[in-house]
Design a protein around this motif. Structure first.
Motif, short mmCIF file in Angstrom:
data_model
loop_
_atom_site.label_atom_id
_atom_site.label_comp_id
_atom_site.label_asym_id
_atom_site.label_seq_id
_atom_site.Cartn_x
_atom_site.Cartn_y
_atom_site.Cartn_z
N ALA A 48 -57.89 -19.34 20.05
CA ALA A 48 -56.77 -19.44 19.13
C ALA A 48 -56.95 -18.56 17.89
O ALA A 48 -56.03 -17.86 17.47
CB ALA A 48 -56.56 -20.89 18.72
N SER A 49 -58.14 -18.56 17.32
CA SER A 49 -58.36 -17.80 16.08
C SER A 49 -58.34 -16.30 16.30
O SER A 49 -58.29 -15.54 15.33
CB SER A 49 -59.67 -18.22 15.41
OG SER A 49 -60.76 -17.94 16.27
N ALA A 50 -58.35 -15.84 17.52
CA ALA A 50 -58.29 -14.40 17.80
C ALA A 50 -56.86 -13.87 17.77
O ALA A 50 -56.65 -12.66 17.76
CB ALA A 50 -58.92 -14.10 19.15
N HIS A 51 -55.87 -14.77 17.75
CA HIS A 51 -54.48 -14.33 17.71
C HIS A 51 -54.18 -13.60 16.41
O HIS A 51 -54.74 -13.92 15.36
CB HIS A 51 -53.52 -15.53 17.87
CG HIS A 51 -53.29 -15.90 19.30
ND1 HIS A 51 -52.28 -15.36 20.05
CD2 HIS A 51 -53.96 -16.73 20.11
CE1 HIS A 51 -52.33 -15.85 21.27
NE2 HIS A 51 -53.35 -16.69 21.34
N LEU A 52 -53.31 -12.63 16.48
CA LEU A 52 -53.00 -11.81 15.31
C LEU A 52 -52.02 -12.49 14.37
O LEU A 52 -51.95 -12.13 13.20
CB LEU A 52 -52.43 -10.46 15.74
CG LEU A 52 -53.32 -9.59 16.64
CD1 LEU A 52 -52.66 -8.25 16.88
CD2 LEU A 52 -54.69 -9.40 16.02
N THR A 53 -51.25 -13.46 14.87
CA THR A 53 -50.25 -14.11 14.03
C THR A 53 -50.50 -15.61 13.98
O THR A 53 -51.14 -16.19 14.87
CB THR A 53 -48.83 -13.87 14.56
OG1 THR A 53 -48.71 -14.50 15.84
CG2 THR A 53 -48.50 -12.39 14.64
N GLU A 54 -49.96 -16.24 12.96
CA GLU A 54 -50.08 -17.69 12.83
C GLU A 54 -49.34 -18.40 13.96
O GLU A 54 -49.83 -19.39 14.51
CB GLU A 54 -49.55 -18.15 11.48
CG GLU A 54 -49.76 -19.62 11.23
CD GLU A 54 -49.33 -20.06 9.85
OE1 GLU A 54 -49.50 -21.24 9.55
OE2 GLU A 54 -48.81 -19.23 9.08
N ASP A 55 -48.16 -17.90 14.33
CA ASP A 55 -47.41 -18.51 15.44
C ASP A 55 -48.20 -18.44 16.74
O ASP A 55 -48.23 -19.40 17.51
CB ASP A 55 -46.06 -17.83 15.63
CG ASP A 55 -45.03 -18.29 14.62
OD1 ASP A 55 -45.28 -19.28 13.91
OD2 ASP A 55 -43.97 -17.65 14.54
N GLY A 56 -48.84 -17.32 16.99
CA GLY A 56 -49.67 -17.19 18.18
C GLY A 56 -50.82 -18.18 18.17
O GLY A 56 -51.13 -18.81 19.19
N TYR A 57 -51.44 -18.33 17.01
CA TYR A 57 -52.54 -19.28 16.84
C TYR A 57 -52.07 -20.71 17.13
O TYR A 57 -52.69 -21.45 17.90
CB TYR A 57 -53.10 -19.18 15.43
CG TYR A 57 -54.07 -20.29 15.08
CD1 TYR A 57 -55.41 -20.20 15.45
CD2 TYR A 57 -53.65 -21.43 14.40
CE1 TYR A 57 -56.29 -21.22 15.15
CE2 TYR A 57 -54.53 -22.45 14.10
CZ TYR A 57 -55.85 -22.34 14.48
OH TYR A 57 -56.72 -23.36 14.18
N VAL A 58 -50.94 -21.09 16.52
CA VAL A 58 -50.43 -22.46 16.67
C VAL A 58 -50.05 -22.74 18.12
O VAL A 58 -50.39 -23.79 18.68
CB VAL A 58 -49.24 -22.70 15.72
CG1 VAL A 58 -48.54 -24.01 16.04
CG2 VAL A 58 -49.71 -22.67 14.28
N ARG A 59 -49.37 -21.81 18.75
CA ARG A 59 -48.97 -22.03 20.15
C ARG A 59 -50.19 -22.14 21.06
O ARG A 59 -50.20 -22.93 21.99
CB ARG A 59 -48.05 -20.92 20.62
CG ARG A 59 -46.68 -21.00 19.98
CD ARG A 59 -45.83 -19.84 20.42
NE ARG A 59 -44.56 -19.86 19.77
CZ ARG A 59 -43.42 -19.65 20.40
NH1 ARG A 59 -43.40 -19.36 21.68
NH2 ARG A 59 -42.29 -19.67 19.75
N HIS A 60 -51.22 -21.34 20.79
CA HIS A 60 -52.45 -21.40 21.58
C HIS A 60 -53.10 -22.77 21.42
O HIS A 60 -53.50 -23.40 22.39
CB HIS A 60 -53.41 -20.30 21.12
CG HIS A 60 -54.62 -20.17 21.97
ND1 HIS A 60 -54.82 -19.10 22.82
CD2 HIS A 60 -55.72 -20.96 22.12
CE1 HIS A 60 -55.98 -19.25 23.45
NE2 HIS A 60 -56.55 -20.38 23.02
N ARG A 61 -53.19 -23.26 20.18
CA ARG A 61 -53.79 -24.57 19.91
C ARG A 61 -52.99 -25.68 20.60
O ARG A 61 -53.56 -26.62 21.12
CB ARG A 61 -53.88 -24.84 18.41
CG ARG A 61 -54.93 -24.04 17.71
CD ARG A 61 -56.34 -24.38 18.15
NE ARG A 61 -56.68 -25.73 17.72
CZ ARG A 61 -57.45 -26.55 18.42
NH1 ARG A 61 -57.99 -26.18 19.55
NH2 ARG A 61 -57.71 -27.76 17.98
#
Length: 77
Positions: A48-61
């Motif tokens: 999750a923390s490797a995502h470039l955007t906050e939305d990407g991080y949240v969706r991954h989590r």
């Protein structure tokens, strides 16, 4: 003049990014995500923390949590 940390510049450098394999496999809405929300830094694992955007991080989590809660509960042996 504003100081921009080189680590921040590197994190958002899309030339060194790749689609997140974890999200691609588990998220049926993955193709509809914004392109930046789909990618992770290529120098890191698909976490999750490797995502470039906050939305990407949240969706991954959210996918990780859904995966944890949907698995069979562990029983004490």
């Amino acid at each position: 003049m504003e100081h921009i940390d080189p680590a921040v510049i590197y994190r958002f450098d899309t030339r060194s990014s790749r689609p997140c394999e974890f999200c691609r496999e588990l998220d049926p809405q993955f193709p509809q995500r914004r392109p930046l929300d789909q990618v992770v830094a290529s120098s890191r694992k698909a976490i999750a923390s490797a995502h470039l955007t906050e939305d990407g991080y949240v969706r991954h989590r959210m996918l990780e949590l859904r995966r944890i809660t949907s698995s069979a509960p562990l029983t004490a042996a």
